[in-house]
Scaffold this motif. Structure first.
Motif, PDB file in Angstrom:
ATOM      1  N   LEU B  23       0.832  -1.200   0.000  1.00  0.00           N
ATOM      2  CA  LEU B  23       0.000   0.000   0.000  1.00  0.00           C
ATOM      3  C   LEU B  23       0.869   1.253   0.000  1.00  0.00           C
ATOM      4  O   LEU B  23       0.491   2.277  -0.553  1.00  0.00           O
ATOM      5  CB  LEU B  23      -0.931   0.019   1.223  1.00  0.00           C
ATOM      6  CG  LEU B  23      -2.244  -0.729   1.039  1.00  0.00           C
ATOM      7  CD1 LEU B  23      -3.054  -0.668   2.318  1.00  0.00           C
ATOM      8  CD2 LEU B  23      -3.049  -0.136  -0.114  1.00  0.00           C
ATOM      9  N   GLY B  26       1.465   3.332  -2.988  1.00  0.00           N
ATOM     10  CA  GLY B  26       0.416   4.214  -3.472  1.00  0.00           C
ATOM     11  C   GLY B  26       0.417   5.568  -2.801  1.00  0.00           C
ATOM     12  O   GLY B  26      -0.452   6.385  -3.063  1.00  0.00           O
ATOM     13  N   VAL B  70      -9.489  -4.975 -17.831  1.00  0.00           N
ATOM     14  CA  VAL B  70      -9.619  -5.790 -16.621  1.00  0.00           C
ATOM     15  C   VAL B  70      -9.532  -7.280 -16.974  1.00  0.00           C
ATOM     16  O   VAL B  70      -9.952  -8.134 -16.211  1.00  0.00           O
ATOM     17  CB  VAL B  70     -10.976  -5.496 -15.916  1.00  0.00           C
ATOM     18  CG1 VAL B  70     -11.083  -4.018 -15.517  1.00  0.00           C
ATOM     19  CG2 VAL B  70     -12.176  -5.874 -16.799  1.00  0.00           C
ATOM     20  N   ILE B 108      -4.315   0.754 -11.680  1.00  0.00           N
ATOM     21  CA  ILE B 108      -4.873   0.515 -10.348  1.00  0.00           C
ATOM     22  C   ILE B 108      -4.389  -0.874  -9.938  1.00  0.00           C
ATOM     23  O   ILE B 108      -4.752  -1.881 -10.543  1.00  0.00           O
ATOM     24  CB  ILE B 108      -6.403   0.640 -10.350  1.00  0.00           C
ATOM     25  CG1 ILE B 108      -6.769   2.111 -10.640  1.00  0.00           C
ATOM     26  CG2 ILE B 108      -6.980   0.192  -8.994  1.00  0.00           C
ATOM     27  CD1 ILE B 108      -8.238   2.376 -10.805  1.00  0.00           C
ATOM     28  N   LYS B 142      -2.065   3.933  -8.790  1.00  0.00           N
ATOM     29  CA  LYS B 142      -2.750   3.926  -7.500  1.00  0.00           C
ATOM     30  C   LYS B 142      -2.704   2.490  -6.978  1.00  0.00           C
ATOM     31  O   LYS B 142      -2.776   1.535  -7.774  1.00  0.00           O
ATOM     32  CB  LYS B 142      -4.217   4.353  -7.647  1.00  0.00           C
ATOM     33  CG  LYS B 142      -4.418   5.813  -8.006  1.00  0.00           C
ATOM     34  CD  LYS B 142      -4.040   6.756  -6.880  1.00  0.00           C
ATOM     35  CE  LYS B 142      -4.307   8.216  -7.182  1.00  0.00           C
ATOM     36  NZ  LYS B 142      -3.802   8.708  -8.451  1.00  0.00           N
ATOM     37  N   VAL B 143      -2.589   2.351  -5.659  1.00  0.00           N
ATOM     38  CA  VAL B 143      -2.554   1.024  -5.050  1.00  0.00           C
ATOM     39  C   VAL B 143      -3.771   0.871  -4.144  1.00  0.00           C
ATOM     40  O   VAL B 143      -4.083   1.779  -3.373  1.00  0.00           O
ATOM     41  CB  VAL B 143      -1.260   0.815  -4.239  1.00  0.00           C
ATOM     42  CG1 VAL B 143      -1.261  -0.555  -3.572  1.00  0.00           C
ATOM     43  CG2 VAL B 143      -0.046   0.964  -5.142  1.00  0.00           C
ATOM     44  N   VAL B 144      -4.457  -0.269  -4.260  1.00  0.00           N
ATOM     45  CA  VAL B 144      -5.601  -0.547  -3.383  1.00  0.00           C
ATOM     46  C   VAL B 144      -5.298  -1.805  -2.562  1.00  0.00           C
ATOM     47  O   VAL B 144      -4.437  -2.617  -2.929  1.00  0.00           O
ATOM     48  CB  VAL B 144      -6.907  -0.725  -4.197  1.00  0.00           C
ATOM     49  CG1 VAL B 144      -7.274   0.580  -4.892  1.00  0.00           C
ATOM     50  CG2 VAL B 144      -6.795  -1.858  -5.200  1.00  0.00           C
ATOM     51  N   GLU B 145      -5.988  -1.952  -1.448  1.00  0.00           N
ATOM     52  CA  GLU B 145      -5.734  -3.058  -0.532  1.00  0.00           C
ATOM     53  C   GLU B 145      -6.021  -4.415  -1.194  1.00  0.00           C
ATOM     54  O   GLU B 145      -6.817  -4.505  -2.116  1.00  0.00           O
ATOM     55  CB  GLU B 145      -6.617  -2.949   0.714  1.00  0.00           C
ATOM     56  CG  GLU B 145      -6.444  -1.678   1.519  1.00  0.00           C
ATOM     57  CD  GLU B 145      -7.348  -0.554   1.043  1.00  0.00           C
ATOM     58  OE1 GLU B 145      -7.911  -0.668  -0.076  1.00  0.00           O
ATOM     59  OE2 GLU B 145      -7.480   0.436   1.777  1.00  0.00           O
ATOM     60  N   GLY B 147      -7.731  -7.679  -2.034  1.00  0.00           N
ATOM     61  CA  GLY B 147      -9.156  -7.973  -2.027  1.00  0.00           C
ATOM     62  C   GLY B 147     -10.019  -6.806  -2.477  1.00  0.00           C
ATOM     63  O   GLY B 147     -11.234  -6.905  -2.503  1.00  0.00           O
ATOM     64  N   LYS B 148      -9.379  -5.685  -2.838  1.00  0.00           N
ATOM     65  CA  LYS B 148     -10.124  -4.536  -3.373  1.00  0.00           C
ATOM     66  C   LYS B 148      -9.779  -4.315  -4.838  1.00  0.00           C
ATOM     67  O   LYS B 148     -10.152  -3.294  -5.430  1.00  0.00           O
ATOM     68  CB  LYS B 148      -9.816  -3.261  -2.573  1.00  0.00           C
ATOM     69  CG  LYS B 148     -10.136  -3.356  -1.103  1.00  0.00           C
ATOM     70  CD  LYS B 148     -11.636  -3.454  -0.865  1.00  0.00           C
ATOM     71  CE  LYS B 148     -11.949  -3.428   0.632  1.00  0.00           C
ATOM     72  NZ  LYS B 148     -13.378  -3.683   0.859  1.00  0.00           N
ATOM     73  N   GLY B 149      -9.024  -5.239  -5.386  1.00  0.00           N
ATOM     74  CA  GLY B 149      -8.651  -5.174  -6.794  1.00  0.00           C
ATOM     75  C   GLY B 149      -8.378  -6.592  -7.246  1.00  0.00           C
ATOM     76  O   GLY B 149      -8.779  -7.550  -6.575  1.00  0.00           O
ATOM     77  N   ASP B 150      -7.653  -6.746  -8.345  1.00  0.00           N
ATOM     78  CA  ASP B 150      -7.365  -8.085  -8.847  1.00  0.00           C
ATOM     79  C   ASP B 150      -6.114  -7.993  -9.709  1.00  0.00           C
ATOM     80  O   ASP B 150      -6.207  -7.980 -10.932  1.00  0.00           O
ATOM     81  CB  ASP B 150      -8.565  -8.589  -9.646  1.00  0.00           C
ATOM     82  CG  ASP B 150      -8.427 -10.061 -10.028  1.00  0.00           C
ATOM     83  OD1 ASP B 150      -7.552 -10.742  -9.460  1.00  0.00           O
ATOM     84  OD2 ASP B 150      -9.184 -10.510 -10.898  1.00  0.00           O
ATOM     85  N   TYR B 153      -5.343  -3.347 -12.989  1.00  0.00           N
ATOM     86  CA  TYR B 153      -6.302  -2.798 -13.941  1.00  0.00           C
ATOM     87  C   TYR B 153      -5.610  -1.626 -14.631  1.00  0.00           C
ATOM     88  O   TYR B 153      -4.889  -0.856 -13.992  1.00  0.00           O
ATOM     89  CB  TYR B 153      -7.561  -2.282 -13.237  1.00  0.00           C
ATOM     90  CG  TYR B 153      -8.371  -3.350 -12.525  1.00  0.00           C
ATOM     91  CD1 TYR B 153      -8.525  -4.619 -13.070  1.00  0.00           C
ATOM     92  CD2 TYR B 153      -8.996  -3.068 -11.311  1.00  0.00           C
ATOM     93  CE1 TYR B 153      -9.282  -5.584 -12.417  1.00  0.00           C
ATOM     94  CE2 TYR B 153      -9.757  -4.036 -10.658  1.00  0.00           C
ATOM     95  CZ  TYR B 153      -9.891  -5.297 -11.215  1.00  0.00           C
ATOM     96  OH  TYR B 153     -10.637  -6.252 -10.575  1.00  0.00           O
TER      97      TYR B 153
END
Lengths: 348, 348
Positions: B23, B26, B70, B108, B142-145, B147-150, B153
């Motif tokens: 994280l 990000g 995606v 992302i 951008k970095v997401v936690e 389980g909030k992305g895959d 993207y």
């Protein structure tokens, strides 16, 4: 191909009264069309949002930019992910000295997201685009499974036209230049943090999210020979100025006592242990201008709605190339470093 | 502000030998910089990938586009999400008749994504951009936690320059026009599906992902008075042609026997129950041209590498405005409908 059904559409009738996104909305067929038509095209008034858009441009210098938005929560005091996605990209163009000609928006939507959420975001984007004097001319939607996203992610891109002869870039910065700050710092980050944490001082904290183009346009119109512009987003004022000093290979000295911080922001920062100089803004920039243009720059900005607090906060020197020093309120000099870690995850 | 640490960077030393995204990558600070510098800027050779980019453009008509990617799996036979993100946006511009001037890319990224994955994607993007004769000039991460992305993207946007006087648009289509298909259909969708399902015929199926600009540029250079162009991505040939007929308010009649489908694609479609006419492509388009230009269009395309199978597949009439009919191999007429559901989720 004789096994092919005569009407493939009949195999998956459009669900009725469904008010949330399903994976089928990502398939490129009728549901994707209805999603785009009913929510995004409707909000981006009079605009056909399709894959490509041709624009007639008379100028020769075109600025391009891109930014992704993953802020949580998606709605926070004074703004939301939609207004952020529009203003953030408008501001990236403004920082090139470019009038925001048009924007594109790509949406990555988690299955199960409510249409009402999408509608609010789309309307917020349309409003922010109108206020900033730009238009959203192309869009794209993709849908991912539950647990593979988080509501809505938006990536906006834009292009703008430079209607001046300035070379607005860190390479134009010279020793003796003045650093002008457009407004008080730390509002966006603390507004999002307080909404996220449900803190009681939330009501006093609103994001500063807005278009910076009006301020930049006023400087250009006034004939200020701008050296460089930088909006102070992730990493805040400190990171923005450190990036400028590094790129220009010059030292920048800031005066802490000149930097406006709203009392509510200051209190929230003290409570949560943040340094307001490192907290994200979304409606705040620094302009580097020749030293003898500092007063004109401040006066011009202060005459524009939203920039009444514009102030000179520092000076460029050639003493220690690439460094930033802060003269603290106590009179000591503090060497400012770039954060390596994550201070406020998903702030924009 | 006296509680402020003298060097905030010291509070979160950069992890060493970490080979995946955290994280902290990000946060906009040092780790974000190293992510951009070491992976993306390195791949996008000689290009400073920063927030904004100014380009000098001499022409007056600019095309703009945006697309999110995606696709799962991220790597599949013949391509990956990176080459797809570049070629998809290049092709959206090409469908406006625009030379792809430059692209922007927003990433992302899910926390925990391996750097090696990012590196492969960035290199693939750089290669695809080189091949297509364009450049990636601005980027954002951008970095997401977890389980909030895959994984990753990508949203790419681009602008291109129209160096001709044609009005390439469904409104230009006329009764009597010919519909030309650039190559065989269904490869991309079935390549991704077979990789996803681990099917044994995978080796024979490769995506058709590539730049379409070479084909379009040849048509423009040959002076073909193109009415309209459409790439055949999500929803395949059928959806693309249905969209054209609806927008032009004319009927389009297709000849099934003229539409090339590779044997491996045909077999995979039969096995999995797909109609190849509805399967996504990423290197395939239709050109609508005046009837008397059909032969010249086919001959011109066939002279370009990758378009050797170009063929006339249909005709525009004013019989049933907005409808598409397919004359099947059995000689019957089938009314083609837009799919409402999700045939192949996350195919691009």
């Amino acid at each position: 191909m004789s096994e092919t059904p005569a009407d493939p559409g009949m195999h998956c009738p459009a669900p009725k009264h469904v008010e949330q996104v399903t994976l089928a909305h990502g398939g490129g067929g009728r549901l994707t069309h209805s999603l785009v038509r009913d929510i995004f095209a409707k909000a981006f008034v009079n605009e056909t949002v399709h894959d490509g858009h041709v624009e007639v441009v008379s100028a020769r210098r075109i600025a391009t930019t891109v930014d992704g938005y993953v802020v949580r929560p998606m709605f926070f005091p004074g703004g939301d992910i939609g207004s952020l996605a529009v203003n953030g990209t408008v501001n990236d163009l403004a920082m090139c000295g470019a009038r925001p000609e048009c924007l594109t928006a790509g949406f990555i939507i988690e299955e199960g997201t409510g249409f009402e959420v999408l509608r609010r975001i789309a309307e917020s984007m349309a409003g922010a685009a109108r206020t900033a004097g730009t238009r959203i001319v192309a869009g794209d939607t993709k849908v991912v499974e539950r647990g593979k996203g988080d509501g809505v992610y938006i990536t906006t891109s834009g292009f703008g036209v430079c209607e001046h002869e300035l070379d607005i870039h860190p390479r134009s910065i010279r020793a003796g230049d003045a650093v002008i700050l457009s407004s008080d710092v730390g509002r966006h980050g603390m507004a999002v943090m307080s909404a996220r944490e449900g803190l009681s001082f939330e009501s006093q904290l609103r994001t500063d999210c807005r278009s910076l183009w009006t301020g930049v346009a006023a400087l250009i119109a006034a004939g200020v020979p701008i050296r460089c512009l930088r909006d102070l987003t992730r990493g805040g004022l400190a990171t923005g100025v450190i990036e400028l000093a590094a790129a220009a290979e010059l030292e920048i000295t800031l005066e802490e006592s000149s930097i406006p911080v709203a009392p509510a922001v200051q209190s929230a920062c003290e409570l949560l242990g943040f340094d307001p100089l490192y907290v994200a803004n979304e409606g705040c920039f620094v302009a580097v201008v020749p030293g003898d243009q500092a007063d004109k720059t401040v006066d011009t900005l202060r005459s524009v709605d939203g920039f009444e607090q514009a102030v000179r906060i520092g000076t460029v020197t050639d003493a220690r190339p690439g460094q930033v020093s802060l003269r603290t309120k106590l009179g000591t000099l503090r060497n400012m470093m770039m954060l390596s870690g994550e201070q406020l995850p998903r702030i924009c």
